[in-house]
Design a protein around this motif. Structure first.
Motif, mmCIF file in Angstrom:
data_model
loop_
_atom_site.group_PDB
_atom_site.id
_atom_site.type_symbol
_atom_site.label_atom_id
_atom_site.label_comp_id
_atom_site.label_asym_id
_atom_site.label_seq_id
_atom_site.Cartn_x
_atom_site.Cartn_y
_atom_site.Cartn_z
ATOM 1 N N GLU A 58 6.513 -10.567 1.246
ATOM 2 C CA GLU A 58 5.645 -9.409 0.985
ATOM 3 C C GLU A 58 6.002 -8.836 -0.382
ATOM 4 O O GLU A 58 7.143 -8.917 -0.838
ATOM 5 C CB GLU A 58 5.874 -8.323 2.040
ATOM 6 N N SER A 59 5.005 -8.246 -1.061
ATOM 7 C CA SER A 59 5.354 -7.552 -2.301
ATOM 8 C C SER A 59 4.786 -6.137 -2.277
ATOM 9 O O SER A 59 3.758 -5.867 -1.645
ATOM 10 C CB SER A 59 4.879 -8.333 -3.517
ATOM 11 N N PHE A 60 5.507 -5.268 -2.940
ATOM 12 C CA PHE A 60 5.198 -3.834 -2.891
ATOM 13 C C PHE A 60 5.212 -3.253 -4.294
ATOM 14 O O PHE A 60 5.765 -3.851 -5.223
ATOM 15 C CB PHE A 60 6.246 -3.100 -2.050
ATOM 16 N N GLN A 61 4.625 -2.059 -4.415
ATOM 17 C CA GLN A 61 4.673 -1.339 -5.686
ATOM 18 C C GLN A 61 5.341 0.002 -5.475
ATOM 19 O O GLN A 61 4.991 0.735 -4.558
ATOM 20 C CB GLN A 61 3.255 -1.069 -6.171
ATOM 21 N N LEU A 62 6.295 0.297 -6.369
ATOM 22 C CA LEU A 62 6.945 1.601 -6.333
ATOM 23 C C LEU A 62 6.511 2.381 -7.554
ATOM 24 O O LEU A 62 6.391 1.821 -8.645
ATOM 25 C CB LEU A 62 8.465 1.438 -6.414
ATOM 26 N N GLN A 63 6.282 3.689 -7.364
ATOM 27 C CA GLN A 63 5.963 4.532 -8.507
ATOM 28 C C GLN A 63 7.091 5.539 -8.732
ATOM 29 O O GLN A 63 7.520 6.222 -7.795
ATOM 30 C CB GLN A 63 4.667 5.272 -8.253
#
Lengths: 148, 154
Positions: free
Chosen positions: B55-60
């Motif tokens: 899985e891949s995610f985005q962090l801000q």
């Protein structure tokens, strides 16, 4: 007509004002400046941080917070300082992530962690803990007095 | 904000070191970050042999002028928010180093590693028990959530 120049505060904040080595306090001009001058020289009151995420103007601090900060200032001034002499054991200030340059003003914490004086003082004014090991600086200072 | 403010200087140093040696599973768009040093988007890959593998995610990350004395505001963004007991469906993360236990010795890199390790140690994918209520009532800024400070049960 009435006096348009509002006094910023009537609270006794002399303890906080006496901390010019940590945070410069704005010096009150002697006598009343003209209206134009008053507008141009208006310096915002210094900001303090009773805890890391709280920012308050000096005029908004509760009495308890004033005491807390005054104690902090006193304690910070008891921590040893020095100048970086190029010693290879310490190279970088983890707060600004910049390398120490010969002659930089340093402050040494009781846990033996070292930072730029300006960097660490800014943090200690918010929290009396070492950023690297989270050791409370005041407790460590007491322990070092007891063992010596 | 002048070009050489301490927060900008430090963020720039962090960016250079992340470009040079990105930790495993962490990547970023340096050009985009150069445009606005106070707002970073980071791509995270779920670690191998964990529930989030593949899985891949985005962090801000949002930084204030007082960084690193103030902690950054860190949330998951984008389509895919990990299902985890400490991650709300709006992307808010319950992690003490982002609030109470923040220290200026921490960095984007150490926060990313903590979040990867938080995901990696998960045994069962589920949302926090109070997810629905929290998402409906919380402030946009996760740092304004007061009750996080007392939440050490999960």
């Amino acid at each position: 007509m009435g006096n348009c120049l509002k006094r910023s505060t009537t609270d006794d904040i002399s303890l906080l004002r006496g901390s010019d080595s940590i945070r410069e306090a704005s010096s009150d001009p002697v006598g009343l400046p003209s209206y134009q001058e008053a507008l141009s020289v208006q310096v915002p009151p210094p900001l303090y941080h009773p805890s890391p995420s709280v920012t308050r103007s000096v005029t908004q601090l509760t009495e308890e917070e004033q005491i807390k900060i005054a104690k902090r200032i006193g304690l910070i001034q008891h921590l040893p300082t020095g100048k970086y002499d190029g010693c290879k054991k310490i190279r970088e200030c983890v707060i600004c992530m910049g390398e120490f340059m010969v002659g930089d003003a340093l402050r040494y914490l009781p846990c033996m962690h070292t930072y730029h004086m300006t960097c660490i003082d800014d943090w200690l004014m918010r929290s009396l803990t070492c950023p690297s090991c989270m050791e409370p600086v005041d407790a460590a200072l007491l322990t070092s007095y007891e063992t010596n | 904000m002048t070009e050489r403010s301490p927060s900008k200087r430090r963020l720039h140093r962090e960016l250079l070191s992340l470009i040079k040696e990105p930790p495993p599973g962490v990547s970023l768009d340096a050009e985009q970050i150069e445009q606005n040093l106070f707002l970073w988007t980071i791509h995270l890959e779920g670690a191998e042999r964990t529930l989030y593998e593949g899985e891949s995610f985005q962090l801000q990350f949002k930084f204030s002028d007082n960084y690193p004395f103030d902690s950054p505001e860190v949330i998951f963004t984008g389509e895919h928010i990990p299902i985890h007991p400490h991650v709300y469906s709006n992307g808010h993360i319950c992690l003490s180093i982002l609030t109470d236990d923040w220290s200026p010795a921490l960095s984007v890199q150490s926060v990313c590693l903590s979040i990867v390790s938080m995901l990696s140690s998960c045994k069962e994918k589920q949302r926090p028990p109070d997810n629905a209520f929290y998402v409906k009532t919380c402030n946009k800024n996760p740092k304004k959530t007061k009750w996080w400070y007392h939440d050490d049960s999960v």
